[in-house]
Design a protein around this motif. Structure first.
Motif, PDB file in Angstrom:
ATOM      1  N   UNK A  53      -0.432   5.602   1.946  1.00 24.55           N
ATOM      2  CA  UNK A  53      -1.830   6.017   2.032  1.00 24.55           C
ATOM      3  C   UNK A  53      -2.699   4.986   1.318  1.00 24.55           C
ATOM      4  N   UNK A  54      -3.935   4.857   1.764  1.00 29.97           N
ATOM      5  CA  UNK A  54      -4.777   3.838   1.176  1.00 29.97           C
ATOM      6  C   UNK A  54      -6.226   4.271   1.138  1.00 29.97           C
ATOM      7  N   UNK A  55      -6.951   3.717   0.176  1.00 26.91           N
ATOM      8  CA  UNK A  55      -8.412   3.811   0.102  1.00 26.91           C
ATOM      9  C   UNK A  55      -8.916   2.393  -0.079  1.00 26.91           C
ATOM     10  N   UNK A  56      -9.595   1.866   0.927  1.00 26.11           N
ATOM     11  CA  UNK A  56     -10.023   0.483   0.871  1.00 26.11           C
ATOM     12  C   UNK A  56      -8.821  -0.437   0.805  1.00 26.11           C
ATOM     13  N   UNK A  57      -8.770  -1.276  -0.209  1.00 29.06           N
ATOM     14  CA  UNK A  57      -7.660  -2.212  -0.370  1.00 29.06           C
ATOM     15  C   UNK A  57      -6.511  -1.635  -1.191  1.00 29.06           C
ATOM     16  N   UNK A  58      -6.727  -0.467  -1.761  1.00 33.77           N
ATOM     17  CA  UNK A  58      -5.690   0.115  -2.619  1.00 33.77           C
ATOM     18  C   UNK A  58      -4.690   0.887  -1.782  1.00 33.77           C
ATOM     19  N   UNK A  59      -3.402   0.535  -1.926  1.00 32.60           N
ATOM     20  CA  UNK A  59      -2.326   1.200  -1.204  1.00 32.60           C
ATOM     21  C   UNK A  59      -1.463   1.944  -2.221  1.00 32.60           C
ATOM     22  N   UNK A  60      -1.159   3.205  -1.956  1.00 32.36           N
ATOM     23  CA  UNK A  60      -0.424   4.044  -2.907  1.00 32.36           C
ATOM     24  C   UNK A  60       1.072   3.994  -2.652  1.00 32.36           C
ATOM     25  N   UNK A  61       1.838   4.164  -3.755  1.00 37.69           N
ATOM     26  CA  UNK A  61       3.292   3.983  -3.670  1.00 37.69           C
ATOM     27  C   UNK A  61       4.064   5.291  -3.518  1.00 37.69           C
ATOM     28  N   UNK A 101       0.404   9.791  -9.644  1.00 34.10           N
ATOM     29  CA  UNK A 101      -0.671  10.757  -9.404  1.00 34.10           C
ATOM     30  C   UNK A 101      -2.019  10.083  -9.607  1.00 34.10           C
ATOM     31  N   UNK A 102      -2.979  10.446  -8.769  1.00 36.07           N
ATOM     32  CA  UNK A 102      -4.315   9.865  -8.876  1.00 36.07           C
ATOM     33  C   UNK A 102      -5.345  10.985  -8.806  1.00 36.07           C
ATOM     34  N   UNK A 103      -6.514  10.694  -9.337  1.00 33.27           N
ATOM     35  CA  UNK A 103      -7.643  11.606  -9.222  1.00 33.27           C
ATOM     36  C   UNK A 103      -8.562  11.122  -8.108  1.00 33.27           C
ATOM     37  N   UNK A 104      -9.186  12.065  -7.411  1.00 29.81           N
ATOM     38  CA  UNK A 104     -10.029  11.711  -6.271  1.00 29.81           C
ATOM     39  C   UNK A 104     -11.246  12.624  -6.236  1.00 29.81           C
ATOM     40  N   UNK A 105     -12.413  12.013  -6.107  1.00 25.15           N
ATOM     41  CA  UNK A 105     -13.611  12.788  -5.826  1.00 25.15           C
ATOM     42  C   UNK A 105     -13.803  12.784  -4.317  1.00 25.15           C
ATOM     43  N   UNK A 106     -13.530  13.907  -3.650  1.00 22.73           N
ATOM     44  CA  UNK A 106     -13.542  13.900  -2.189  1.00 22.73           C
ATOM     45  C   UNK A 106     -14.931  13.897  -1.578  1.00 22.73           C
ATOM     46  N   UNK A 107     -15.962  14.152  -2.397  1.00 17.63           N
ATOM     47  CA  UNK A 107     -17.311  14.255  -1.848  1.00 17.63           C
ATOM     48  C   UNK A 107     -17.714  15.714  -1.730  1.00 17.63           C
TER      49      UNK A 107
END
Length: 469
Positions: free
Chosen positions: A394-402, A406-412
């Motif tokens: 999964x990715x957000x922009x250039x960041x790809x997750x392994x 665990x990450x925090x996300x502000x979904x909007x």
């Protein structure tokens, strides 16, 4: 099912009450996950405070039982739970029809009824590929009408449809029937359906669904047809159009109608899963596509109430619940807004069902919760966030997750007025979603607790609570 068979089935249920629950949704809406989580929470006793029989201590037991239809494969419940709990991955999408029966033992809430002993309800659950669902509207379309709809849909997807539209060039529907031409067009059309299905913003597969998973029908004439740009109201005998029309009708006869008769026509309650968040990510066009697909499918539901005598020879869906799935991908402060968007999306279908006498409601739910909630304060402003472990890749922009961290996300934030998402470009309201891994399941001593969820208890109460009184 024949009238005699329906009467026999109903008389049998007088001594062994049965509720047939249809779990419906387009591909990737979460049907398989819901079924696994629903059964797991019933059997293992999950946190179900809004499910009255459980909350009141009246649910004595719930366990798996032999399924009623010997010709239908068993839903692989144990495999799906193992994937969710041990491997922390989502079960694979449904590739064939499957069935499971859960037998619930309960004490009645009515003093008089309790004197006759414990109650028992068989809950029959059916899972099937979402691609098959979109075949149901074909029952109401002749070949010419389907061709027009298919060609209009192809015009809305020019990139995906390009190989098929190219194959159509120079094809004359009135020319003599040719097996070679029919096969070439069917192959090009199938390739187009697969490309459209692979589009991450596609919310609904295109019919015919068996073109994507033909099984033992692969290569049969009933799966060797395609839409044509026809102009003649009637096909000339022996023409390509006549061949395609005959095979289209054969597909309806041997694939679509048996699926409807053997499964959909026997339902008592219906839950319709809708991946609203995925549609929001696709913007107004994806939402419109989803609305059209659902409208076509829901027009095939047989809803309403029957008289006592009518119920002996027929069945109707008496309750429908529309569910916005994956509610754990947003903060709970947005759940009511998500429900309002769903209600706006299915407003026409809800009105039709209510007019027929069926009860209808909407809910936002996560059958298996994969995130937890948190908050982050920056620059004096507090943001409501979610935290979880994104799936590997999964990715957000250039960041790809392994798949491990665990990450925090502000979904909007979702808008208060649901009409905005149908009229406003996606970027103006902004919803960011990721596919998270299922969370780690808590244990109490040596006992593994049930799969965590959001509002599954509310869903159970609406769908079956009244049958456990």
């Amino acid at each position: 099912m024949t009238a005699a068979g329906a009467v026999g089935e109903r008389l049998g249920e007088a001594f062994s009450p049965t509720l047939r629950l249809g779990v419906t949704g387009l591909s990737r809406s979460g049907k398989t996950v819901l079924l696994a989580a629903l059964v797991h929470n019933l059997v293992h006793g999950g946190r179900l405070p809004l499910f009255a029989p459980y909350a009141e201590g009246r649910l004595s037991s719930a366990g798996l039982a032999p399924q009623p239809d010997d010709e239908v494969p068993r839903f692989p419940y144990e495999d799906h739970v193992r994937a969710l709990v041990d491997e922390r991955v989502w079960p694979s999408s449904t590739r064939k029809i499957a069935q499971l029966r859960v037998t619930i033992e309960y004490e009645s809430a009515r003093v008089l009824t309790r004197r006759f002993g414990s109650g028992r309800l068989h809950l029959d659950l059916v899972d099937y590929p979402g691609e098959w669902l979109l075949d149901l509207p074909l029952m109401h379309l002749d070949y010419a009408a389907w061709c027009r709809e298919a060609m209009d849909e192809a015009a809305r997807r020019p990139a995906d449809a390009a190989p098929f539209t190219t194959a159509l060039q120079g094809v004359d529907p009135s020319a003599p029937a040719s097996e070679a031409v029919a096969q070439a067009l069917a192959e090009a059309f199938t390739r187009y359906l697969k490309d459209a299905r692979a589009d991450p913003n596609a919310l609904a597969s295109l019919p015919p669904g068996r073109f994507l998973m033909p099984g033992d029908m692969e290569g049969s004439p009933a799966l060797t047809f395609a839409p044509l740009p026809i102009t003649a109201s009637e096909a000339a005998p022996g023409s390509l159009q006549a061949m395609m029309e005959r095979r289209y009708e054969s597909y309806k006869t041997h694939v679509v109608r048996p699926f409807f008769k053997d499964h959909f026509a026997r339902l008592d309650r219906q839950i319709v899963l809708v991946d609203v968040l995925a549609a929001l990510n696709g913007g107004p066009q994806a939402l419109d596509e989803l609305r059209r697909a659902l409208r076509g499918v829901l027009s095939c539901f047989r809803t309403g109430k029957l008289s006592f005598l009518g119920a002996l020879v027929d069945r109707r869906i008496q309750k429908i619940l529309f569910v916005a799935t994956k509610a754990d991908h947003i903060h709970h402060a947005d759940h009511d807004r998500l429900e309002r968007i769903l209600k706006h999306l299915v407003a026409e279908a809800m009105q039709t069902a209510e007019f027929s006498g069926a009860e209808v409601d909407v809910a936002a739910m996560a059958a298996v919760r994969a995130t937890r909630e948190a908050s982050v304060t920056r620059g004096g402003e507090t943001f409501l966030t979610i935290a979880g472990t994104p799936m590997e890749g999964e990715r957000i922009g250039e960041r790809v997750f392994d798949g491990r961290k665990e990450v925090g996300l502000f979904p909007g934030d979702l808008p208060d007025d649901p009409r905005e998402v149908f009229e406003t470009p996606r970027d103006e309201y902004g919803v960011t979603t990721l596919r998270f891994r299922p969370g780690r399941i808590e244990t109490a001593g040596e006992v593994t607790l049930s799969l965590p969820h959001i509002r599954l208890d509310r869903v159970l109460q609406y769908l079956i609570g009244d049958r456990l009184q």
